[in-house]
Design an enzyme around this catalytic site. Structure first.
Site, mmCIF file in Angstrom:
data_model
loop_
_atom_site.group_PDB
_atom_site.id
_atom_site.type_symbol
_atom_site.label_atom_id
_atom_site.label_comp_id
_atom_site.label_asym_id
_atom_site.label_seq_id
_atom_site.Cartn_x
_atom_site.Cartn_y
_atom_site.Cartn_z
ATOM 1 N N ILE A 32 -0.034 10.247 7.546
ATOM 2 C CA ILE A 32 -0.721 9.451 8.565
ATOM 3 C C ILE A 32 -0.351 7.979 8.385
ATOM 4 O O ILE A 32 -0.143 7.504 7.270
ATOM 5 C CB ILE A 32 -2.240 9.652 8.510
ATOM 6 C CG1 ILE A 32 -2.809 9.267 7.141
ATOM 7 C CG2 ILE A 32 -2.593 11.089 8.838
ATOM 8 C CD1 ILE A 32 -4.333 9.338 7.078
ATOM 9 N N ASP A 82 0.867 -1.185 0.000
ATOM 10 C CA ASP A 82 0.000 0.000 0.000
ATOM 11 C C ASP A 82 0.901 1.231 0.000
ATOM 12 O O ASP A 82 1.364 1.674 1.049
ATOM 13 C CB ASP A 82 -0.903 -0.013 1.237
ATOM 14 C CG ASP A 82 -1.822 1.215 1.296
ATOM 15 O OD1 ASP A 82 -1.723 2.092 0.406
ATOM 16 O OD2 ASP A 82 -2.633 1.295 2.227
ATOM 17 N N HIS A 107 0.461 8.225 3.257
ATOM 18 C CA HIS A 107 1.232 7.622 4.351
ATOM 19 C C HIS A 107 2.720 7.943 4.275
ATOM 20 O O HIS A 107 3.447 7.707 5.236
ATOM 21 C CB HIS A 107 1.071 6.100 4.327
ATOM 22 C CG HIS A 107 -0.335 5.620 4.342
ATOM 23 N ND1 HIS A 107 -1.214 5.926 5.353
ATOM 24 C CD2 HIS A 107 -1.038 4.852 3.462
ATOM 25 C CE1 HIS A 107 -2.396 5.369 5.092
ATOM 26 N NE2 HIS A 107 -2.311 4.722 3.956
#
Lengths: 128, 130
Positions: free
Chosen positions: A49, A29, A34
């Site tokens: 995050i 991912d 991120h």
């Protein structure tokens, strides 16, 4: 009747750009929310995050490491309640409520819960 | 359909995606080590199966809109375990859809199997962005 501990020893993980990259490789991912501070800023966040399941897997690991690996999670039901900013620490909290049932939460170092729910534990030598 | 983004309206309840095969290989294990530390022995931690679930969930439904939110998660482990080097097969099913307060809620049921043996069932609750 199998006994379960009243609490599971907490497990703490300090998130960082490095752990975010590692978790991205783990889950494939690569969402830049991120990983990329500029992308995160454009999306309205001060910082990237953490992947939500990074906290979930921390809780699963906390159980796996308790009692020398004798325990596991049989099932769980949780909500992701807040983002984890990269750079924050996460700590697991598992407190027995009844039998093998536990209140499950993961909190940040500034006291926010990022994951809330319940889990039922089992022992590897028990049938489920 | 594969050239179009999967939207709330095009994801039909009951639709099945996959199987998506996720190898528990060196790349995944290095990622795990970088977050949670080294795996002792050759049994895969349950969390590695959960990580594979997320990879399968992402790979199975593509392209997808940006901005989806992973809001909730249910998991049920059978107690069967995989070993490092195994390949786990995941299927993703649209189990439920609901439009609520202007948001598109979708429940995805995800099953993980190893050579026909069930390892884990999961439910991802997502707020679909489009």
């Amino acid at each position: 009747m199998t006994d379960f501990p009243d609490t599971i020893p907490p497990l703490t993980l300090t998130t960082s750009a490095e752990t975010a990259q590692a978790y991205a490789a783990l889950t494939q991912d690569w969402n830049p929310i991120h990983l990329d501070p500029e992308f995160a800023a454009k999306a309205g966040f001060d910082r990237p995050i953490a992947h939500g399941t990074m906290a979930l897997n921390l809780a699963i690991q906390a159980v796996a490491q308790a009692e020398d690996g004798a325990l596991r999670i049989a099932d769980l039901d949780i909500r992701f309640t807040a983002p984890t900013w990269i750079g924050q620490s996460l700590t697991t909290r598992l407190t027995r409520t009844d039998g093998a049932e536990y209140d499950l939460r993961v909190v940040t170092d500034d006291g926010r819960s990022v994951l809330l729910g319940r889990a039922r534990l089992a022992r590897y030598d028990d049938a489920t | 359909m594969t050239d179009d983004i999967w939207r709330f309206d095009t994801l039909e309840q009951g639709a099945v995606f996959g199987p998506v095969t996720v190898p528990l290989d060196r790349e995944r294990l290095t990622g795990w080590d970088g977050v949670y530390g080294p795996v002792i022995g050759d049994l895969a931690p349950d969390g590695l199966i959960v990580a594979g679930m997320m990879e399968a969930y992402i790979r199975a439904i593509q392209p997808r809109p940006k901005g989806n939110v992973h809001a909730g998660q249910k998991l049920s482990f059978t107690g069967a375990q995989a070993r490092l080097g195994d390949s786990v097969a995941y299927t993703v099913t649209v189990a439920g859809k609901e439009r609520k307060k202007g948001r598109n809620w979708i429940t995805f049921a995800i099953h993980a199997q190893l050579a026909g043996t069930a390892l884990m069932r999961g439910e991802v609750t997502a707020i679909w962005a489009a």
